[in-house]
Scaffold this active site. Sequence first.
Site, PDB file in Angstrom:
ATOM      1  N   ASP A 142      45.914  51.043  27.682  1.00  0.00           N
ATOM      2  CA  ASP A 142      46.431  51.008  29.045  1.00  0.00           C
ATOM      3  C   ASP A 142      47.488  52.106  29.249  1.00  0.00           C
ATOM      4  O   ASP A 142      48.471  51.901  29.939  1.00  0.00           O
ATOM      5  CB  ASP A 142      47.023  49.620  29.323  1.00  0.00           C
ATOM      6  N   CYS A 196      28.839  34.010  33.876  1.00  0.00           N
ATOM      7  CA  CYS A 196      29.642  33.259  34.856  1.00  0.00           C
ATOM      8  C   CYS A 196      28.740  32.279  35.618  1.00  0.00           C
ATOM      9  O   CYS A 196      29.210  31.237  36.087  1.00  0.00           O
ATOM     10  CB  CYS A 196      30.308  34.202  35.857  1.00  0.00           C
ATOM     11  N   CYS A 202      37.557  30.429  39.345  1.00  0.00           N
ATOM     12  CA  CYS A 202      38.669  31.385  39.448  1.00  0.00           C
ATOM     13  C   CYS A 202      38.922  31.781  40.904  1.00  0.00           C
ATOM     14  O   CYS A 202      40.077  31.890  41.334  1.00  0.00           O
ATOM     15  CB  CYS A 202      38.436  32.604  38.562  1.00  0.00           C
ATOM     16  N   CYS A 206      42.688  30.638  42.741  1.00  0.00           N
ATOM     17  CA  CYS A 206      43.665  31.721  42.939  1.00  0.00           C
ATOM     18  C   CYS A 206      44.659  31.360  44.055  1.00  0.00           C
ATOM     19  O   CYS A 206      44.252  31.129  45.194  1.00  0.00           O
ATOM     20  CB  CYS A 206      42.936  33.019  43.269  1.00  0.00           C
ATOM     21  N   CYS A 249      50.582  36.165  36.390  1.00  0.00           N
ATOM     22  CA  CYS A 249      49.885  34.937  36.772  1.00  0.00           C
ATOM     23  C   CYS A 249      48.697  34.765  35.842  1.00  0.00           C
ATOM     24  O   CYS A 249      48.075  35.747  35.435  1.00  0.00           O
ATOM     25  CB  CYS A 249      49.424  35.050  38.219  1.00  0.00           C
ATOM     26  N   CYS A 252      43.684  32.236  37.151  1.00  0.00           N
ATOM     27  CA  CYS A 252      42.228  32.442  37.125  1.00  0.00           C
ATOM     28  C   CYS A 252      41.682  32.331  35.709  1.00  0.00           C
ATOM     29  O   CYS A 252      40.514  31.993  35.514  1.00  0.00           O
ATOM     30  CB  CYS A 252      41.836  33.765  37.789  1.00  0.00           C
TER      31      CYS A 252
HETATM   32  C1  B12 Z   1      45.355  47.960  37.641  1.00  0.00           C
HETATM   33  C2  B12 Z   1      45.390  46.788  36.674  1.00  0.00           C
HETATM   34  C3  B12 Z   1      45.793  45.557  37.168  1.00  0.00           C
HETATM   35  C4  B12 Z   1      46.021  45.293  38.653  1.00  0.00           C
HETATM   36  C5  B12 Z   1      44.638  45.208  39.359  1.00  0.00           C
HETATM   37  C6  B12 Z   1      43.654  44.264  38.659  1.00  0.00           C
HETATM   38  C7  B12 Z   1      42.201  44.708  38.747  1.00  0.00           C
HETATM   39  N1  B12 Z   1      41.304  43.766  38.707  1.00  0.00           N
HETATM   40  O1  B12 Z   1      41.900  45.890  38.841  1.00  0.00           O
HETATM   41  C8  B12 Z   1      46.856  43.978  38.627  1.00  0.00           C
HETATM   42  C9  B12 Z   1      48.335  44.324  38.654  1.00  0.00           C
HETATM   43  C10 B12 Z   1      46.572  43.003  39.772  1.00  0.00           C
HETATM   44  C11 B12 Z   1      46.487  43.440  37.248  1.00  0.00           C
HETATM   45  C12 B12 Z   1      46.615  42.107  36.908  1.00  0.00           C
HETATM   46  C13 B12 Z   1      46.277  41.594  35.670  1.00  0.00           C
HETATM   47  N2  B12 Z   1      45.978  42.278  34.556  1.00  0.00           N
HETATM   48 CO1  B12 Z   1      45.673  44.174  34.572  1.00  0.00          CO
HETATM   49  N3  B12 Z   1      45.161  46.029  34.426  1.00  0.00           N
HETATM   50  C14 B12 Z   1      45.019  46.958  35.318  1.00  0.00           C
HETATM   51  C15 B12 Z   1      44.498  48.243  34.669  1.00  0.00           C
HETATM   52  C16 B12 Z   1      45.676  49.220  34.480  1.00  0.00           C
HETATM   53  C17 B12 Z   1      43.363  48.951  35.433  1.00  0.00           C
HETATM   54  C18 B12 Z   1      42.239  48.008  35.927  1.00  0.00           C
HETATM   55  C19 B12 Z   1      41.223  48.757  36.749  1.00  0.00           C
HETATM   56  O2  B12 Z   1      40.626  49.698  36.285  1.00  0.00           O
HETATM   57  N4  B12 Z   1      41.031  48.368  38.022  1.00  0.00           N
HETATM   58  C20 B12 Z   1      40.107  49.043  38.921  1.00  0.00           C
HETATM   59  C21 B12 Z   1      39.105  48.059  39.493  1.00  0.00           C
HETATM   60  C22 B12 Z   1      38.052  48.802  40.327  1.00  0.00           C
HETATM   61  O3  B12 Z   1      38.459  47.467  38.395  1.00  0.00           O
HETATM   62  P1  B12 Z   1      38.018  45.952  38.357  1.00  0.00           P
HETATM   63  O4  B12 Z   1      38.723  45.155  39.373  1.00  0.00           O
HETATM   64  O5  B12 Z   1      38.043  45.527  36.951  1.00  0.00           O
HETATM   65  O6  B12 Z   1      36.495  46.087  38.858  1.00  0.00           O
HETATM   66  C23 B12 Z   1      35.440  46.263  37.928  1.00  0.00           C
HETATM   67  C24 B12 Z   1      34.408  45.142  38.056  1.00  0.00           C
HETATM   68  O7  B12 Z   1      34.970  43.948  38.558  1.00  0.00           O
HETATM   69  C25 B12 Z   1      33.321  45.756  38.854  1.00  0.00           C
HETATM   70  N5  B12 Z   1      33.389  45.577  40.310  1.00  0.00           N
HETATM   71  C26 B12 Z   1      34.369  45.932  41.156  1.00  0.00           C
HETATM   72  N6  B12 Z   1      34.030  45.670  42.414  1.00  0.00           N
HETATM   73  C27 B12 Z   1      32.793  45.138  42.375  1.00  0.00           C
HETATM   74  C28 B12 Z   1      31.972  44.696  43.412  1.00  0.00           C
HETATM   75  C29 B12 Z   1      30.737  44.157  43.084  1.00  0.00           C
HETATM   76  C30 B12 Z   1      29.894  43.670  44.202  1.00  0.00           C
HETATM   77  C31 B12 Z   1      30.321  44.067  41.721  1.00  0.00           C
HETATM   78  C32 B12 Z   1      28.994  43.478  41.366  1.00  0.00           C
HETATM   79  C33 B12 Z   1      31.160  44.529  40.700  1.00  0.00           C
HETATM   80  C34 B12 Z   1      32.382  45.064  41.044  1.00  0.00           C
HETATM   81  O8  B12 Z   1      33.392  47.162  38.609  1.00  0.00           O
HETATM   82  C35 B12 Z   1      34.721  47.546  38.333  1.00  0.00           C
HETATM   83  C36 B12 Z   1      34.737  48.617  37.271  1.00  0.00           C
HETATM   84  O9  B12 Z   1      34.185  48.148  36.070  1.00  0.00           O
HETATM   85  C37 B12 Z   1      43.970  47.699  33.284  1.00  0.00           C
HETATM   86  C38 B12 Z   1      44.120  48.651  32.100  1.00  0.00           C
HETATM   87  C39 B12 Z   1      43.101  49.755  32.160  1.00  0.00           C
HETATM   88  N7  B12 Z   1      43.564  50.988  32.030  1.00  0.00           N
HETATM   89  O10 B12 Z   1      41.927  49.502  32.336  1.00  0.00           O
HETATM   90  C40 B12 Z   1      44.787  46.387  33.074  1.00  0.00           C
HETATM   91  C41 B12 Z   1      44.044  45.190  32.479  1.00  0.00           C
HETATM   92  C42 B12 Z   1      42.742  45.045  33.232  1.00  0.00           C
HETATM   93  N8  B12 Z   1      44.911  44.024  32.842  1.00  0.00           N
HETATM   94  C43 B12 Z   1      44.924  43.120  31.981  1.00  0.00           C
HETATM   95  C44 B12 Z   1      45.589  41.881  32.167  1.00  0.00           C
HETATM   96  C45 B12 Z   1      45.818  41.026  30.938  1.00  0.00           C
HETATM   97  C46 B12 Z   1      45.992  41.477  33.454  1.00  0.00           C
HETATM   98  C47 B12 Z   1      46.479  40.080  33.883  1.00  0.00           C
HETATM   99  C48 B12 Z   1      45.753  38.928  33.214  1.00  0.00           C
HETATM  100  C49 B12 Z   1      48.018  40.013  33.609  1.00  0.00           C
HETATM  101  C50 B12 Z   1      48.698  38.743  34.088  1.00  0.00           C
HETATM  102  N9  B12 Z   1      48.568  37.627  33.379  1.00  0.00           N
HETATM  103  O11 B12 Z   1      49.384  38.753  35.088  1.00  0.00           O
HETATM  104  C51 B12 Z   1      46.220  40.113  35.421  1.00  0.00           C
HETATM  105  C52 B12 Z   1      44.828  39.592  35.794  1.00  0.00           C
HETATM  106  C53 B12 Z   1      44.541  39.666  37.270  1.00  0.00           C
HETATM  107  C54 B12 Z   1      43.046  39.812  37.582  1.00  0.00           C
HETATM  108  N10 B12 Z   1      42.383  38.745  37.956  1.00  0.00           N
HETATM  109  O12 B12 Z   1      42.513  40.940  37.467  1.00  0.00           O
HETATM  110  C55 B12 Z   1      44.071  43.437  30.762  1.00  0.00           C
HETATM  111  C56 B12 Z   1      42.766  42.624  30.836  1.00  0.00           C
HETATM  112  C57 B12 Z   1      42.204  42.178  29.487  1.00  0.00           C
HETATM  113  C58 B12 Z   1      40.882  41.459  29.677  1.00  0.00           C
HETATM  114  N11 B12 Z   1      40.591  40.452  28.873  1.00  0.00           N
HETATM  115  O13 B12 Z   1      40.098  41.809  30.537  1.00  0.00           O
HETATM  116  C59 B12 Z   1      43.879  45.015  30.923  1.00  0.00           C
HETATM  117  C60 B12 Z   1      42.540  45.546  30.450  1.00  0.00           C
HETATM  118  C61 B12 Z   1      45.038  45.682  30.129  1.00  0.00           C
HETATM  119  C62 B12 Z   1      44.762  45.725  28.627  1.00  0.00           C
HETATM  120  N12 B12 Z   1      44.811  46.896  28.016  1.00  0.00           N
HETATM  121  O14 B12 Z   1      44.493  44.743  27.981  1.00  0.00           O
HETATM  122  N13 B12 Z   1      46.035  44.385  36.452  1.00  0.00           N
HETATM  123  S1  SF4 Z   2      46.135  36.535  38.296  1.00  0.00           S
HETATM  124 FE1  SF4 Z   2      46.608  34.812  39.723  1.00  0.00          FE
HETATM  125  S2  SF4 Z   2      46.883  35.778  41.738  1.00  0.00           S
HETATM  126 FE2  SF4 Z   2      45.865  37.318  40.407  1.00  0.00          FE
HETATM  127  S3  SF4 Z   2      43.655  37.034  40.775  1.00  0.00           S
HETATM  128 FE3  SF4 Z   2      44.154  35.698  39.022  1.00  0.00          FE
HETATM  129  S4  SF4 Z   2      44.670  33.678  39.948  1.00  0.00           S
HETATM  130 FE4  SF4 Z   2      44.704  35.209  41.621  1.00  0.00          FE
END
Ligand code: B12
Ligand code: SF4
Length: 360
Positions: A142, A196, A202, A206, A249, A252
């Site tokens: 990360d 899933c 989840c 949320c 948080c 989820c």
């Molecule tokens: C930005 C970020 C965040 C942001 C945005 C989250 C997000 N979902 O993007 C915020 C601050 C909210 C966040 C929160 C958390 N994060 Co964070 N975060 C990141 C980070 C830096 C980048 C993630 C990213 O690339 N996002 C971009 C979006 C586009 O990606 P995505 O949402 O995953 O979408 C993918 C799929 O869902 C799919 N997709 C997207 N849209 C659609 C639509 C359709 C129709 C379909 C079919 C698919 C699809 O394609 C996308 C690309 O593969 C990574 C580290 C890294 N460099 O990767 C850590 C990372 C993802 N986080 C991590 C963690 C632990 C968390 C939290 C659990 C922390 C906490 N307890 O508070 C929460 C979980 C929240 C959640 N439900 O996601 C871990 C996850 C580990 C794991 N087991 O997956 C990571 C990998 C860090 C690490 N090195 O371990 N995070």
């Molecule tokens: S970490 Fe909490 S607020 Fe963020 S998507 Fe998951 S349940 Fe929702």
Amino acid sequence: MNFVDDSAMASLALQIKQWGRELGFQQVGIADTHLPEAEAHLNDWLSKGFHGEMDYMQRHGKKRSRPALLHPGTKRIISVRMDYLPENTPAINKALENPSAAYISRYALGRDYHKMMRGRLQKLADKIQAEVGDFGYRAFVDSAPVLEKALAEKAGLGWIGKHSNLINRQAGSWFFLGEIFTDLLLPTDASTTEHCGSCTACLDICPTQAIVGPYQVDARRCVSYLTIELHGSIPEEFRALLGNRIYGCDDCQLVCPWNRFARITDEKDFCPRHRLNTQQLLDVFAWDEPEFLMKTEGSAIRRIGHDRWLRNIAVALGNAAYSEKIIEALRAKLAHPSELVKEHVQWALVQQFQRKNADV
Ligand code: B12
Ligand code: SF4
């Protein structure tokens, strides 16, 4: 050994996985660098503005979805995962149910994972180098524009769940990801299937409805973003929904049925420090800046700084049951030099008084 040869690469891949496990990673997989679908989803996510203030998510052009642009010569990604679930989980669950307790997400209770995992990845790279001689590589946790989950999914470490975290059938989702980009043409692993099914637990749980559709998190609504990434004022519409979550948080993931298979971490470093899993809101609100810095040394929490720490706790105190002690503690912070803190303290006082009046 000739490392251009396929069978030599296959046995090197096996060795790398064995070394990875010896270094404390629960799983190691290998992926190629093609992420066209993930790139399209990332672009869509950015175009909707779901990244909010996280400018770094859009700053690097195509580097995030095309690993060879980030580190020229990259042909394969060695993707790793490390469990972080600390042992005393019942105490953590209790914290979420008790509005006067401080809820800190599980990943942040112990030592910051970034440096620790990068150190282990470096050791893995050293072992590879000792075997093959000089090779091109770079390790990340990360720490750069990398689509970690998409790469891990490709490397067979699990599937991206509807909450968008990576889930593993044998281990749930309480693990961190990291990777080594390399120019070694290692054999790739098959990705796993998605499990899933029709579950939407989840999305339903949320607290801020941040999972706007399966696999799509609008970060601007996510409690993790609101309490960690957001620098300014927490939008009022979300404050009551934050409850007592003062840093990140887990909802989820807590509700995800696959986490029944989660394993407790072997890493002492991920065990809660300074009783962060059982703190009361009033106690952590009383930490002055030196105490905050001391108690969060080596922790991911430190990077939000003392003002945002107080901002988050003020919101949680505003959400707590009416109490004279809370009013007193909030009033004592009304003269705080930070406008950000003052504004959230004022909001919290209004909530407390409204609750008092409603009780009479
Ligand atoms: C930005 C970020 C965040 C942001 C945005 C989250 C997000 N979902 O993007 C915020 C601050 C909210 C966040 C929160 C958390 N994060 Co964070 N975060 C990141 C980070 C830096 C980048 C993630 C990213 O690339 N996002 C971009 C979006 C586009 O990606 P995505 O949402 O995953 O979408 C993918 C799929 O869902 C799919 N997709 C997207 N849209 C659609 C639509 C359709 C129709 C379909 C079919 C698919 C699809 O394609 C996308 C690309 O593969 C990574 C580290 C890294 N460099 O990767 C850590 C990372 C993802 N986080 C991590 C963690 C632990 C968390 C939290 C659990 C922390 C906490 N307890 O508070 C929460 C979980 C929240 C959640 N439900 O996601 C871990 C996850 C580990 C794991 N087991 O997956 C990571 C990998 C860090 C690490 N090195 O371990 N995070
Ligand atoms: S970490 Fe909490 S607020 Fe963020 S998507 Fe998951 S349940 Fe929702």
